[in-house]
Design a protein around this motif. Structure first.
Motif, short mmCIF file in Angstrom:
data_model
loop_
_atom_site.label_atom_id
_atom_site.label_comp_id
_atom_site.label_asym_id
_atom_site.label_seq_id
_atom_site.Cartn_x
_atom_site.Cartn_y
_atom_site.Cartn_z
N CYS A 1 16.37 -68.95 28.04
CA CYS A 1 15.83 -69.35 29.33
C CYS A 1 14.52 -68.61 29.61
O CYS A 1 14.48 -67.38 29.48
N PRO A 2 13.47 -69.30 30.03
CA PRO A 2 12.23 -68.61 30.41
C PRO A 2 12.41 -67.65 31.57
O PRO A 2 11.71 -66.63 31.64
N GLN A 3 13.31 -67.93 32.49
CA GLN A 3 13.50 -67.05 33.63
C GLN A 3 13.82 -65.63 33.21
O GLN A 3 13.49 -64.67 33.91
N HIS A 4 14.46 -65.46 32.05
CA HIS A 4 14.83 -64.12 31.59
C HIS A 4 13.62 -63.21 31.47
O HIS A 4 13.77 -61.98 31.57
N LEU A 5 12.43 -63.77 31.26
CA LEU A 5 11.23 -62.94 31.13
C LEU A 5 11.04 -62.03 32.33
O LEU A 5 10.57 -60.91 32.19
N GLU A 6 11.35 -62.55 33.53
CA GLU A 6 11.15 -61.75 34.74
C GLU A 6 12.45 -61.14 35.24
O GLU A 6 12.49 -60.61 36.35
N GLN A 7 13.49 -61.19 34.41
CA GLN A 7 14.80 -60.63 34.79
C GLN A 7 15.39 -59.82 33.64
O GLN A 7 16.61 -59.71 33.52
N LEU A 8 14.56 -59.20 32.81
CA LEU A 8 15.08 -58.50 31.63
C LEU A 8 16.04 -57.35 31.99
O LEU A 8 17.08 -57.20 31.33
N PRO A 9 15.77 -56.53 33.02
CA PRO A 9 16.75 -55.50 33.37
C PRO A 9 18.09 -56.08 33.81
O PRO A 9 19.16 -55.52 33.50
#
Length: 419
Positions: A257-265
């Motif tokens: 998912c691309p969203q994971h880029l801004e939710q890695l922690p």
């Protein structure tokens, strides 16, 4: 297969089918009311226990924002309401399943392989490629839309799962109504899809931004801790694993998912033993692909196409994704993560998968290599067919837009070497 150039992007010339659909629905009144959506979901499922009610604030926000958007066509409103109803129905079914089978929570999602990267940066191809490996479990679109069957449809002996059939009918309609959109983003039932869809029944994720122009929702998403929603998604993965417990289906998941880029922690908190592959592509290529796709879809969902607003919105969103990724890239250490340059992936996709497997402690067997190579050959013409015209259609040249992302090129200099 011929290239696609959409020469009526900003001022659509509708096909007979598109025009007929608009005319048929022009007087349709669509009720974007949370109570009505929830009542319909209860009537459909025969269930009334929603579990924790914190989702209601998010549902109300979405309904309020979309209800106030007078640029939506009746088709656009109907599609959005349908998605909310789908999520509400699934929420009731999922919660009921957890209540009746608390042992689902004992399932462990172990060592998933997760792709994170900008939309349109090769994440879909990489996910679907790895999903061809029979040792890995992936999420087909039809199952992501409806993780749990309706009570009336469970174990009914139908030759084709009704959930699959509904997804197939939607795919056929998409190819008829928006054929170029179907070419840009396949949505056939067997296509491996993002686990982000599993946050939908919790009325969460940035997915709603792709469904309609939703700046209020974006701002809410930015403010809200996403950890509970990732935990919800993980638990639905447990449910899906449990539902197939008596089959030979594998239990090691491959996700993206691309969203994971801004939710890695947050991703690390929920999946601490994951291996993460971060794809990288020129942001301008990503933006022009995304806004072209979204603008084309607006010929059905909106009264006018928002080319300027789309460019501004998604340029900001891509920058936010990239800056968050740079800030938090170290959330997954080198032993559990790998950077995947887009052009390297395209040049040798099976070789790149082998490098990812090495990080994940998964051997590349002859059987797996054969399966991946067969998939790559069969699907080699699925991508790259659309010709873009950022300057002509959106009023900015690629070089002008690219200057905005110097910070990203400086952080990942291999992108400049790919030019």
């Amino acid at each position: 297969m011929a290239d696609i150039y959409i020469d009526d992007l900003a001022h659509p010339v509708l096909t007979d089918a598109q025009r007929a659909a608009h005319e048929y629905t022009c007087s349709l009144q669509v009720d974007l009311d949370p109570a009505a959506i929830m009542a319909e979901a209860e009537a459909t499922t025969g269930l009334q226990d929603w579990g924790a009610m914190d989702f209601l604030e998010r549902l109300e926000l979405l309904c309020d924002e979309w209800r106030a958007d007078d640029g939506l066509t009746p088709i656009g409103r109907m599609s959005l309401r349908g998605k909310l109803l789908q999520h509400a129905t699934s929420r009731l079914l999922i919660h009921d399943m957890f209540k009746r089978h608390p042992e689902i929570h004992d399932i462990q999602i172990k060592e998933p392989i997760i792709v994170a990267g900008l939309p349109r940066s090769g994440t879909t191809h990489l996910l679907n490629l790895m999903a061809a490996d029979p040792r890995l479990r992936a999420l087909p679109l039809w199952e992501s839309y409806e993780p749990v069957p309706l009570p009336s449809e469970a174990d009914n002996g139908a030759a084709v799962d009704p959930r699959y059939q509904r997804c197939e009918e939607a795919w056929q309609n998409m190819q008829l109504m928006t054929p170029h959109l179907a070419a840009m983003h396949p949505m056939n039932p067997d296509h491996i899809h993002e686990e982000l869809e599993l946050m939908g029944p919790n009325f969460a994720s940035y997915n709603y931004e792709w469904l309609s122009f939703s700046p209020r929702w974006r701002d809410h998403y930015y403010r809200e801790d996403q950890t509970p929603h990732y935990a919800y998604m993980r638990d639905v993965l447990k449910l899906l694993t449990w539902q197939q417990r008596d089959t030979a289906r594998p239990t090691r998941w491959v996700l993206k998912c691309p969203q994971h880029l801004e939710q890695l922690p947050v991703l690390r908190k929920i999946f601490p033993d994951a291996t993460v592959a971060v794809t990288h592509r020129d942001p301008v290529d990503v933006i022009q692909s995304s806004v072209t796709m979204l603008a084309y879809g607006q010929r059905m969902s909106r009264k006018t196409v928002m080319t300027t607003a789309l460019l501004d919105y998604w340029s900001d969103r891509v920058e936010h994704l990239l800056r968050a990724c740079m800030r938090d890239r170290a959330a997954y250490p080198p032993a559990q993560s790998i950077d995947v340059p887009f052009r390297q992936l395209i040049r040798d996709d099976v070789g790149m998968v082998e490098r990812i497997y090495h990080k994940a402690g998964l051997a590349m067997t002859d059987t797996a290599r054969t399966a991946l190579a067969a998939f790559a050959t069969e699907h080699q013409s699925d991508y790259g067919r659309v010709r873009y015209d950022l300057k002509g259609q959106f009023g900015i040249s690629p070089d002008e837009l690219r200057e905005r992302f110097d910070f990203y090129f400086d952080a990942f200099p291999f992108l400049r070497k790919e030019d």
